[in-house]
Design an enzyme around this catalytic site. Structure first.
Site, mmCIF file in Angstrom:
data_model
loop_
_atom_site.group_PDB
_atom_site.id
_atom_site.type_symbol
_atom_site.label_atom_id
_atom_site.label_comp_id
_atom_site.label_asym_id
_atom_site.label_seq_id
_atom_site.Cartn_x
_atom_site.Cartn_y
_atom_site.Cartn_z
ATOM 1 N N LEU A 20 0.908 -1.111 -0.087
ATOM 2 C CA LEU A 20 0.101 0.085 -0.119
ATOM 3 C C LEU A 20 0.918 1.186 0.071
ATOM 4 O O LEU A 20 0.441 2.175 -0.760
ATOM 5 C CB LEU A 20 -0.831 -0.171 1.192
ATOM 6 C CG LEU A 20 -1.850 1.152 1.286
ATOM 7 C CD1 LEU A 20 -2.644 1.390 0.192
ATOM 8 C CD2 LEU A 20 -2.746 1.126 2.796
ATOM 9 N N LYS A 21 2.064 1.293 0.715
ATOM 10 C CA LYS A 21 2.966 2.135 0.687
ATOM 11 C C LYS A 21 3.567 2.496 -0.500
ATOM 12 O O LYS A 21 3.481 3.747 -1.081
ATOM 13 C CB LYS A 21 4.064 2.163 1.865
ATOM 14 C CG LYS A 21 5.249 3.047 1.945
ATOM 15 C CD LYS A 21 6.112 2.499 2.655
ATOM 16 C CE LYS A 21 7.367 3.493 2.719
ATOM 17 N NZ LYS A 21 7.152 4.806 3.387
ATOM 18 N N LYS A 129 -2.678 11.437 17.614
ATOM 19 C CA LYS A 129 -2.849 9.955 18.160
ATOM 20 C C LYS A 129 -4.083 9.703 18.344
ATOM 21 O O LYS A 129 -5.097 10.097 18.908
ATOM 22 C CB LYS A 129 -2.127 10.070 19.496
ATOM 23 C CG LYS A 129 -0.696 10.413 19.478
ATOM 24 C CD LYS A 129 0.234 9.316 19.270
ATOM 25 C CE LYS A 129 1.757 9.762 18.811
ATOM 26 N NZ LYS A 129 2.619 8.753 18.696
ATOM 27 N N GLY A 446 17.394 17.396 15.704
ATOM 28 C CA GLY A 446 18.078 16.198 15.750
ATOM 29 C C GLY A 446 18.377 15.711 14.522
ATOM 30 O O GLY A 446 19.255 15.579 14.146
ATOM 31 N N ARG A 529 3.395 6.260 5.870
ATOM 32 C CA ARG A 529 4.497 6.101 6.853
ATOM 33 C C ARG A 529 4.467 4.984 7.809
ATOM 34 O O ARG A 529 3.519 4.808 8.549
ATOM 35 C CB ARG A 529 4.697 7.423 7.587
ATOM 36 C CG ARG A 529 5.073 8.471 6.854
ATOM 37 C CD ARG A 529 6.523 8.488 6.341
ATOM 38 N NE ARG A 529 6.720 9.588 5.327
ATOM 39 C CZ ARG A 529 7.860 9.983 4.873
ATOM 40 N NH1 ARG A 529 8.954 9.175 5.239
ATOM 41 N NH2 ARG A 529 8.115 10.825 4.145
ATOM 42 N N ASP A 613 15.070 12.448 23.971
ATOM 43 C CA ASP A 613 13.844 12.948 23.220
ATOM 44 C C ASP A 613 12.637 12.014 24.190
ATOM 45 O O ASP A 613 13.046 10.828 24.168
ATOM 46 C CB ASP A 613 13.750 12.308 21.814
ATOM 47 C CG ASP A 613 14.532 13.193 20.955
ATOM 48 O OD1 ASP A 613 14.687 14.575 21.385
ATOM 49 O OD2 ASP A 613 15.311 12.836 19.974
ATOM 50 N N HIS A 708 6.125 19.948 9.333
ATOM 51 C CA HIS A 708 5.147 19.062 8.528
ATOM 52 C C HIS A 708 5.001 19.399 7.211
ATOM 53 O O HIS A 708 3.969 18.569 6.188
ATOM 54 C CB HIS A 708 3.822 18.811 9.427
ATOM 55 C CG HIS A 708 4.157 18.254 10.678
ATOM 56 N ND1 HIS A 708 4.150 18.892 11.741
ATOM 57 C CD2 HIS A 708 4.266 17.055 11.011
ATOM 58 C CE1 HIS A 708 4.577 18.362 12.880
ATOM 59 N NE2 HIS A 708 4.491 17.086 12.657
ATOM 60 N N CYS A 740 10.131 19.978 15.454
ATOM 61 C CA CYS A 740 10.627 18.704 15.481
ATOM 62 C C CYS A 740 11.623 18.298 14.393
ATOM 63 O O CYS A 740 12.232 19.253 14.077
ATOM 64 C CB CYS A 740 9.324 17.895 15.255
ATOM 65 S SG CYS A 740 9.506 16.300 15.435
HETATM 66 C C1 LIG Z 1 8.560 10.559 15.241
HETATM 67 N N1 LIG Z 1 7.374 9.470 14.917
HETATM 68 C C2 LIG Z 1 7.854 8.406 15.345
HETATM 69 C C3 LIG Z 1 6.884 7.563 15.787
HETATM 70 N N2 LIG Z 1 7.469 6.251 16.136
HETATM 71 C C4 LIG Z 1 8.484 5.811 15.882
HETATM 72 N N3 LIG Z 1 8.854 4.547 16.156
HETATM 73 N N4 LIG Z 1 9.586 6.488 15.251
HETATM 74 C C5 LIG Z 1 9.192 8.041 14.837
HETATM 75 O O1 LIG Z 1 10.192 8.458 14.519
HETATM 76 N N5 LIG Z 1 5.664 7.895 16.164
HETATM 77 C C6 LIG Z 1 5.513 9.179 15.910
HETATM 78 C C7 LIG Z 1 6.119 9.817 14.908
HETATM 79 C C8 LIG Z 1 5.689 9.360 13.794
HETATM 80 N N6 LIG Z 1 6.349 9.738 12.407
HETATM 81 C C9 LIG Z 1 7.202 8.989 11.507
HETATM 82 C C10 LIG Z 1 7.706 9.640 10.647
HETATM 83 C C11 LIG Z 1 8.322 9.374 9.669
HETATM 84 C C12 LIG Z 1 8.211 7.782 9.432
HETATM 85 C C13 LIG Z 1 9.062 7.092 8.593
HETATM 86 O O2 LIG Z 1 9.364 7.987 7.500
HETATM 87 N N7 LIG Z 1 9.012 5.665 8.370
HETATM 88 C C14 LIG Z 1 9.752 5.223 7.338
HETATM 89 C C15 LIG Z 1 10.659 4.151 7.745
HETATM 90 C C16 LIG Z 1 11.853 4.502 8.361
HETATM 91 C C17 LIG Z 1 12.713 3.257 8.413
HETATM 92 O O3 LIG Z 1 12.662 2.746 9.380
HETATM 93 N N8 LIG Z 1 13.704 3.409 7.475
HETATM 94 C C18 LIG Z 1 14.500 2.360 7.419
HETATM 95 C C19 LIG Z 1 14.140 1.357 6.216
HETATM 96 C C20 LIG Z 1 13.822 2.242 5.088
HETATM 97 C C21 LIG Z 1 13.320 1.455 3.814
HETATM 98 O O4 LIG Z 1 12.027 1.357 3.701
HETATM 99 N N9 LIG Z 1 14.019 0.859 3.046
HETATM 100 C C22 LIG Z 1 13.652 0.171 1.853
HETATM 101 C C23 LIG Z 1 14.945 0.298 0.769
HETATM 102 C C24 LIG Z 1 15.021 1.880 0.409
HETATM 103 C C25 LIG Z 1 16.004 1.955 -0.711
HETATM 104 O O5 LIG Z 1 16.315 0.992 -1.550
HETATM 105 O O6 LIG Z 1 16.367 3.280 -0.995
HETATM 106 C C26 LIG Z 1 13.329 -1.422 2.039
HETATM 107 O O7 LIG Z 1 13.871 -1.874 3.340
HETATM 108 O O8 LIG Z 1 12.587 -1.895 1.336
HETATM 109 C C27 LIG Z 1 15.909 2.831 7.126
HETATM 110 O O9 LIG Z 1 16.048 4.062 6.848
HETATM 111 O O10 LIG Z 1 16.951 2.224 7.030
HETATM 112 C C28 LIG Z 1 8.706 4.921 6.282
HETATM 113 O O11 LIG Z 1 9.236 4.646 4.941
HETATM 114 O O12 LIG Z 1 7.594 4.612 6.282
HETATM 115 C C29 LIG Z 1 7.519 7.145 10.327
HETATM 116 C C30 LIG Z 1 6.902 7.741 11.604
HETATM 117 N N1 LIG Z 2 15.665 13.516 17.729
HETATM 118 C C1 LIG Z 2 14.307 13.390 16.727
HETATM 119 C C2 LIG Z 2 13.131 13.604 17.343
HETATM 120 C C3 LIG Z 2 11.737 13.205 16.838
HETATM 121 S S1 LIG Z 2 10.427 13.410 17.669
HETATM 122 C C4 LIG Z 2 14.138 13.895 15.482
HETATM 123 O O1 LIG Z 2 14.989 15.283 15.270
HETATM 124 O O2 LIG Z 2 13.869 13.207 14.347
HETATM 125 ZN ZN LIG Z 3 9.459 15.578 17.592
#
Ligand SMILES: CN1c2c(nc(N)[nH]c2=O)NC[C@@H]1CNc1ccc(C(=O)N[C@@H](CCC(=O)N[C@@H](CCC(=O)N[C@@H](CCC(=O)O)C(=O)O)C(=O)O)C(=O)O)cc1
Ligand SMILES: N[C@@H](CCS)C(=O)O
Ligand SMILES: [Zn+2]
Length: 766
Positions: A20-21, A129, A446, A529, A613, A708, A740
């Protein structure tokens, strides 16, 4: 003859490979058309219904799928898209849907929001949330002008789609009171409940249409029955459900996440055909519900934990269910809540430690658990029960779960481990002398942009296509790049940018003892995400430093202070799947001790500022106020224990976003962080008023722009916010920073925004 049925309240929709993503992001980039996106959605629904049917569920659940968010889907279903969007007739429902979700410029990329006076009319709906989960929903906007019509045909079409695939259907809807509760009033003083009268006829029409279409049951979710509700909202339930009963539809009223307590009698009395209760979080209420819920109403017991990933102890579950079944003659078995909050399947987790893997059940495995429970309660042979018993026993007696060293450290913890040496006023003096920062110091939270190149490098490293040394060099180069750009922008306190982190929680989970992590255990956080929560199965310890090399590298590149960057114990706890065999308070304490060692090591590495954090501190609050004090006591202590390793001249920052802080200000102050950065820009600094009134004693960085949106804030706008902040907080205590982290942004807009932010701070100094 006893009757047993199994069902789910909802199922994950992102797909085993996040299909879906992939489809959504391709659609947003213009690489996929609407028909192809719809086909991707239909394929996922078909696959997920098939999983339910294959597990013996008589009714598949329809209506839990959403292209972005189930609340947003209800906004369309009930025709209450806010007029401010000014949609023209030509806009397709999907175009309007994504405009509400992402803003008309498609910029919504992160988690939190508050109405913002200065936003353009097509800005995205607020996001917040979903109860106490890490899922974020889009907030409906209500006002006196809000009208409701049965506008969306999507749900009815999905029902037809499931029926065409040969399934019997239970439709699911968010209940009218929960829908209104979750919304926000567009004007101060507007009472959302006053809209109920207008909303109910539309629900009735919809229920009649569903019934006419052959839907056997409609699950109507009213999780707010587990909250401390004002009396007028409680009263409204009786009237509302009496009216809905006129539709003739068979309603299964679903409650979850929290005990019903004073609403238990009300929930049992309502004129519905069935009631679902959370048998995990409200297990102690099952007997009362069983007694109060008059036959022939159906009782659905949420016996399988929908919020965690452990296998169910099926023998214990049978012991709970059997007397209920004997008493009632009919029982429905289900997970406690929608399975949206757990990953889809263990099937592809080939790298997971086999022993720990045998202890787990994701959504698909939870379907099998329901089937096993049903068979066992019917007295049929259930070979899976034997395997399940062995796994439960293996977890209970595993020597890997407990560490004597961790237990001894917890035992020996001095009573003052959660205290800094000197009080804040004295620390402030020595920190100022050490750091020599200007007034209105500028910093960021950060993370800097997680670019495609960074993610591709990490993906290659994980695949084995990029050797460790090369991956580390690539990340060191990214850090150098982030430091150079921050120096050029003129920021006062720098960060290393978090390039090496996949996620702020998963990154630490991967390095701590007591955690395992999955390869595909994605859980939707919002829209496209996702997060991959680590699995915390045992006592937590830190075998080695986790962030020091990166921080020291960054600091070596600049004469300005670089903040060390840690995730706090409460947020690591809250955003992981944590063990259920000991109190969360103890698990938080173990994490706190591990993170405390990291604080000590960063300090020893000459890092003078360390940010811890805690964005999930507020989210962890129990849904019932009566339990707040207990939670806040151990949660804030966990933070202080982490920070307690810092010397007086080491400045401790904390950061929180997307939360209403005003009701926990004393506890935030009790964290005793030297500086707190919070998200305030979208509330136009209104969120800061509480800090001012409370006379918050330490330093504060109220976010001066919304991260955002890709929109670049002007210097004047930032200065206006800073002046507003300076009216409530002593100017000498004010920091200047975004709301943020910047990981979801691109570099171009990040740089432009920060240049303006620094200019605004300089004007304030002048
Ligand atoms: C601050 N927030 C967070 C929450 N919870 C967390 N556990 N972490 C958080 O940061 N809750 C509240 C908020 C929610 N906000 C967000 C914001 C952004 C994301 C997000 O962008 N998620 C990414 C996945 C992040 C990750 O784990 N990345 C990995 C894997 C990346 C990936 O998908 N790789 C691909 C290949 C990519 C390539 O070839 O170029 C794969 O594996 O297939 C990484 O960086 O290594 C998302 O994409 O959804 C989430 C919550
Ligand atoms: N240090 C983290 C906080 C997210 S809530 C960041 O900058 O992404
Ligand atoms: Zn934050």
């Amino acid at each position: 003859m006893k009757t047993l049925h199994t069902h789910v309240l909802g199922f994950p929709r992102i797909g085993a490979r996040r299909e879906l993503k992939t489809a959504l992001e391709a659609f947003w980039r213009g690489e996929l058309d609407e028909a192809a996106l719809e086909a991707a959605g239909a394929a996922l629904r078909a696959r997920h219904w098939a999983l339910q049917a294959d597990a013996g569920l008589e009714l598949v659940t329809v209506g839990d799928f959403a292209f972005y968010d189930q609340v947003a889907s209800h906004i369309q279903l009930f025709g209450c898209e806010p007029a401010r969007f000014g949609f023209d007739e030509a806009a397709t429902p999907l175009t309007r849907y994504f405009a509400m979700a992402r803003g008309e410029r498609g910029g919504h990329t992160d988690c939190c929001a508050h109405p913002h006076a200065g936003q353009h009319s097509g800005h995205a709906l607020d996001m917040t949330k979903w109860f106490d989960t890490n899922y974020h929903y889009l907030v409906p906007e209500f006002g006196p002008e809000t009208a409701f019509t049965l506008a969306g045909e999507r749900l009815l079409a999905e029902v037809a789609e499931a029926q065409a695939l040969g399934h019997r259907v239970k439709a699911t809807l968010i209940g009218p009171l929960t829908f209104l509760w979750l919304g926000t009033a567009r004007e101060d003083g507007f009472d959302r409940l006053s809209l109920l009268e207008k909303l109910l006829p539309v629900y009735t029409t919809l229920l009649m249409r569903l019934k006419a279409q052959g839907v056997e049951w409609v699950q109507v979710d009213e999780p707010i029955l587990g909250l401390d509700l004002p009396q007028e909202w409680r009263n409204a339930f009786e009237i509302a459900y009496w009216l809905l009963a006129q539709s003739g539809a068979r309603i299964m009223l679903a409650t979850y996440f929290s005990p019903l307590e004073e609403n238990l009698g009300l929930a049992c009395r309502l004129p519905v055909a069935g009631l679902h209760v959370d048998g995990v979080r409200a297990a102690h209420e099952l007997t009362s519900v069983c007694d109060w819920l008059a036959l022939p109403k159906v009782l659905s017991v949420g016996i399988v934990d929908g919020r965690n990933i452990w296998r169910t102890d099926l023998d214990a579950a049978i012991a709970v269910l059997k007397p209920l079944l004997d008493k009632r003659g009919e029982l429905w078995l289900a997970p406690s809540c929608s399975l949206l909050h757990v990953p889809l399947s263990l099937a592809n987790e080939s790298a997971l430690d086999p022993e720990v893997r045998s202890w787990l059940a994701f959504a698909t495995e939870k379907l099998s658990e329901l089937a096993t429970l049903k068979a066992a309660l019917r007295g049929a042979a259930a070979p899976q029960l034997v395997e399940a018993r062995a796994a439960i026993a293996s977890r209970a007696r595993s020597t890997r779960v407990h560490s004597d060293a961790v237990a001894a450290r917890v035992q020996a913890l001095p009573g003052d481990a959660d205290r800094r040496g000197a009080p804040f006023a004295a620390r402030q003096v020595v920190q100022r002398a050490r750091l020599r920062l200007p007034a209105f110091p500028t910093t960021t939270i950060g993370s800097f942009p997680q670019t495609a190149a960074i993610r591709a490098a990490r993906a290659a490293f994980r695949r084995g296509a990029l050797p460790l040394a090369q991956y580390q060099n690539a990340m060191r180069a990214e850090i150098a790049h982030a430091v150079a750009r921050q120096e050029a922008i003129g920021l006062d306190v720098l960060v290393h940018g978090e390039a090496e982190r996949n996620d702020m929680v998963e990154y630490f989970g991967e390095q701590l003892d007591g955690f395992v992590f999955t390869q595909h255990g994605w859980v939707q956080s919002y829209g496209s995400r996702c997060v991959k929560p680590p699995v915390l199965y045992g006592d937590v310890a830190r075998p080695r430093a986790m962030t020091v090399d990166w921080a020291v590298h960054a600091q070596s590149l600049s004469a300005r202070p670089v903040k060390g960057m840690l995730t706090g114990p409460v947020t690591i706890l809250q955003w992981s799947f944590v063990r259920d065999d000991q109190p969360r308070a103890l698990t938080a304490l173990q994490i706190a001790l591990a993170m405390r060692d990291e604080v000590a090591d960063l300090q020893a590495g000459a890092i003078g500022i360390i940010q811890i954090d805690e964005p999930a501190l507020r989210e962890g609050l129990p849904l019932r106020r009566a339990r707040w004090d207990d939670y806040l006591a151990w949660a804030t202590r966990a933070f202080r224990i982490t920070a307690g390793a810092a010397r007086d001249d080491t400045q401790i920052h904390t950061h929180m976003c997307y939360a209403e802080f005003n009701d926990i200000l004393p506890q935030i102050a009790a964290l005793d962080a030297d500086v707190i950065t919070i998200e305030t820009s979208r509330s136009d600094m209104a969120l800061l008023d509480g800090f001012g009134k409370f006379r918050y004693p330490n330093e504060i960085g109220p976010g001066v722009y919304d991260i955002h949106s890709p929109a670049v804030p002007g210097t004047d706008a930032i200065e206006r916010l800073l002046r507003k902040a300076a009216q409530v907080i002593p100017a000498a205590n004010l920091w200047v920073n975004p709301d943020c982290g910047l990981k979801t942004r691109g570099w171009a807009e990040t740089e432009a925004a920060l240049v303006n932010m620094v200019a605004a701070a300089r004007r304030m100094r002048a």
